[in-house]
Design an enzyme around this catalytic site. Structure first.
Site, PDB file in Angstrom:
ATOM      1  N   TYR A 138       0.849  -1.205   0.083  1.00 27.80           N
ATOM      2  CA  TYR A 138       0.090  -0.035   0.102  1.00 27.80           C
ATOM      3  C   TYR A 138       1.133   1.234   0.009  1.00 27.80           C
ATOM      4  CZ  TYR A 138      -4.557   2.199   0.996  1.00 27.80           C
ATOM      5  OH  TYR A 138      -5.546   3.075   0.850  1.00 27.80           O
ATOM      6  N   LYS A 163      -0.954  -1.046  -4.316  1.00 29.17           N
ATOM      7  CA  LYS A 163      -2.177  -0.346  -4.293  1.00 29.17           C
ATOM      8  C   LYS A 163      -1.855   1.074  -4.088  1.00 29.17           C
ATOM      9  CE  LYS A 163      -6.507   0.342  -1.448  1.00 29.17           C
ATOM     10  NZ  LYS A 163      -7.454   0.040  -0.412  1.00 29.17           N
TER      11      LYS A 163
END
Length: 305
Positions: A138, A163
């Protein structure tokens, strides 16, 4: 268990942590939230992540939520968890996720510290090597990676996705053009529908949808319109649903979480409007605005069979 080295694609479902008035987790409400998301067509369940108020859960609550998610999903879609914070806790939560039968996890930012790239790499590496589960990196907040660091991380077979929650499009182009389809690219910007038209041409075929918790058919309709280049539908949904909701979301910090619960409350899901500090509940005026938007949405864009 045989691990499939592929991240979920399409629309990702992020259930909330439904608290009762005593701030205990309402497990029945969590199970209903998950069932609603799956029935709404999400490709996977990400439990105890940002929307699930990861930062406020104790380890017992975390374990209970993961157990409930794995049980409620029943193998219909992959289950991913959130792991992060301080490195010791992150490793423990990754191992707990593996023990409870999750398919993978999303690596949330480390606690407080802004580390150098070597530190961010070692933080991620320590978590990744602690289990055989799939890992999604992330990119946001105090965990912003360089291209070289991501190239090092993809050497680990467990790393299946990236992400983006930062929104640097130059960097995203550099990433996708350099690394290609080795990773699944996910749009993790707040209310990802807003930015998805810009992400899709870069190879980001996946996004996390906040509105799927209460109007999943709209998120699905929007995504299909994007894939089919149906600009008329995209513009209509922007005008009638997505941008008005996003305007409310931007009114207060923490609404990225609490506005989801408000929307779920509007459509009758038993989640309430209770959140844990430092997040605040949605204010009455904003709740009423959201209620009108949802009511108009369900009238103009009814659910299909």
């Amino acid at each position: 268990m045989t691990i499939t080295r592929k991240a979920p694609t399409g629309i990702l479902g992020f259930p909330v942590a439904p608290f009762d008035q005593q701030e205990n987790i309402n497990m029945k409400a969590l199970e209903q939230n998950i069932a609603f998301l799956i029935d709404g067509g999400v490709s996977s369940i990400f439990v105890a992540c940002g929307a699930g108020e990861f930062q406020s859960l104790n380890k017992s609550e975390y374990r209970t939520m993961v157990e409930a998610a794995v049980s409620a999903v029943g193998g219909k879609v992959p289950v991913y968890t959130g792991v992060g914070g301080n490195i010791s806790d992150a490793v423990e939560l990754a191992q707990t996720s593996a023990q409870l039968g999750a398919d993978g996890y999303l690596i949330l930012p480390p606690y407080l510290i802004h580390g150098e790239q070597e530190g961010l790499f070692n933080y991620s590496k320590t978590i990744i090597e602690s289990t055989n589960l799939n890992a999604i990196v992330y990119h946001r907040a105090n965990a912003l990676f360089t291209l070289d660091t991501v190239k090092q991380l993809v050497e680990f077979p467990q790393v299946v996705g990236f992400k983006d929650g930062h929104g640097d499009m130059d960097f995203n182009i550099e990433l996708t053009q350099t690394i290609g389809d080795r990773l699944e690219w996910t749009n993790g910007m707040p209310l990802a529908e807003v930015t998805m038209p810009a992400y899709l041409p870069l190879g980001f075929k996946t996004y996390s949808s906040a509105i799927s918790n209460y109007i999943p058919h709209v998120s699905r309709r929007f995504f299909h319109a994007l894939l089919e280049n149906d600009q008329k539908t995209v513009k209509e949904l922007y005008r009638d649903v997505i941008l008005p909701i996003n305007t409310i979301r931007k009114q207060r910090k923490g609404y990225a979480v609490s506005l989801i619960k408000a929307g779920m409350d509007v459509v009758g899901l038993p989640v309430g409007n209770t959140v844990r500090p430092p997040i605040i509940p949605v204010e009455k005026e904003h709740y009423k605005q959201l209620e009108v938007i949802i009511e108009n949405t369900l009238t103009k864009y009814p659910k299909q069979g």
